[in-house]
Design a protein around this motif. Sequence first.
Motif, short mmCIF file in Angstrom:
data_model
loop_
_atom_site.label_atom_id
_atom_site.label_comp_id
_atom_site.label_asym_id
_atom_site.label_seq_id
_atom_site.Cartn_x
_atom_site.Cartn_y
_atom_site.Cartn_z
N ARG A 32 -3.35 0.97 -9.52
CA ARG A 32 -4.33 0.82 -8.45
C ARG A 32 -4.91 -0.61 -8.45
NH1 ARG A 32 -6.82 4.09 -4.64
NH2 ARG A 32 -4.94 5.30 -5.02
N GLU A 35 -2.39 -2.67 -6.70
CA GLU A 35 -2.35 -2.36 -5.27
C GLU A 35 -3.55 -2.96 -4.53
OE1 GLU A 35 0.01 1.95 -5.46
OE2 GLU A 35 -2.18 1.90 -5.33
N THR A 36 -4.64 -3.16 -5.26
CA THR A 36 -5.87 -3.69 -4.66
C THR A 36 -5.87 -5.20 -4.60
OG1 THR A 36 -7.11 -1.77 -5.45
CG2 THR A 36 -8.39 -3.73 -4.89
N PRO A 38 -3.60 -7.60 -3.94
CA PRO A 38 -3.09 -8.31 -2.76
C PRO A 38 -4.08 -8.32 -1.59
CG PRO A 38 -1.38 -6.94 -3.70
CD PRO A 38 -2.65 -6.58 -4.41
N ARG A 39 -4.82 -7.25 -1.41
CA ARG A 39 -5.85 -7.24 -0.35
C ARG A 39 -6.93 -8.25 -0.64
NH1 ARG A 39 -10.77 -5.02 -0.10
NH2 ARG A 39 -10.48 -3.62 -1.89
N LEU A 40 -7.36 -8.34 -1.91
CA LEU A 40 -8.40 -9.29 -2.26
C LEU A 40 -7.91 -10.73 -2.10
CD1 LEU A 40 -9.83 -7.53 -5.45
CD2 LEU A 40 -10.66 -7.39 -3.09
N ALA A 42 -5.60 -11.63 0.15
CA ALA A 42 -5.54 -11.84 1.60
C ALA A 42 -6.92 -12.13 2.18
CB ALA A 42 -4.92 -10.63 2.28
N GLU A 43 -7.95 -11.53 1.60
CA GLU A 43 -9.32 -11.73 2.08
C GLU A 43 -9.96 -12.99 1.51
OE1 GLU A 43 -11.36 -8.15 1.08
OE2 GLU A 43 -10.28 -6.93 2.54
#
Length: 335
Positions: A32, A35-36, A38-40, A42-43
């Motif tokens: 997890r 998985e988290t 890459p979002r961070l 991108a942001e």
Amino acid sequence: MNPQTPPSPEPSLDPPTVPLLELYRRMCLSRRMDETLPRLVAEGLVRGPMHLGVGQEAVGIGATAALRRGDIVTGTHRPHSLYVGLGLPLGPTFAEMMGRADGQCRGRGGHMLVGDREHGLLGPSGIVGHSLLLAVGHGTAQRRAADARVTLCMTGDGSVNSGAFNEALNMMALWRLPVVVLVENNGYGLSVRLDRHVRETALHRRAAGFGMPGRQVDGGDPEAVRDAVAQAAERAREGDGPTLVEAVTFRDSAFSGSDRGGYRPDEEWEGYVDPLERAEARLRERGVSAEAVAGAAADAARRIADAVDFAEASPWPDPEELLAYAAAWDEGGAR
């Protein structure tokens, strides 16, 4: 108000008894996390190159389950499963990844350079083979202290032809240092397949040339990794020197965010089974309820979400404290 730092798994004092359900829960936490992140990225909340360990969770989680308090770990550029397996507090760990003041290194280390003395993590590095050199130093100090502590040195298959690998293993064997060298063999050094840069792809066989034991283990099986590292660590604690353990695993993610892909043939995916799915199937075969398995995965999702909330609420470091904190760390006073 900052949310409370979420609890984290504790390293075991009796390594072989860490049950599969707990290993599975830690693997879910590591997955997890990856998985988290890459979002961070991108942001814009996490910066720098990102090296995920999707598919390799069983190695780091299994290996750290074999350690005792006071042992030391040196890691590589793909260290997230070590963070989870060693029980680093997840809130500060994400804060460190985001460069915030509540991180273990006050935001100076970033995602792959987290150092945490309390939990035994000293020396993750982005330099290929660097963890081996640090392990020689830690192992030497442990041998002199004669306190039955060991160093777990994580390295990758891309390091085995380096001068650092060969020089370090020679010194470990010559001085009978209490070190376990664990090679994560995912078959690729960035985009170069293993059989294109070594003739003998069974890397554990190199141990014989240094006069130390070597063994190969299924890197998709956390129990197999745990038991192999526990046996090697016990040998080291008894003063019998280092062991080379090769964990054959599979990187189910890009090398890093700059990886353009295209170098792995499709047939390599045939027969691959996700290590989390393997562990889940084994748990069900042993009679563990579906609710307990699902609960472990749900707990991982909640803990990671809480850790991200903690990190986002953490303040930025004070630039005026940069040099003072670095000096305090070097002098052993930073916490």
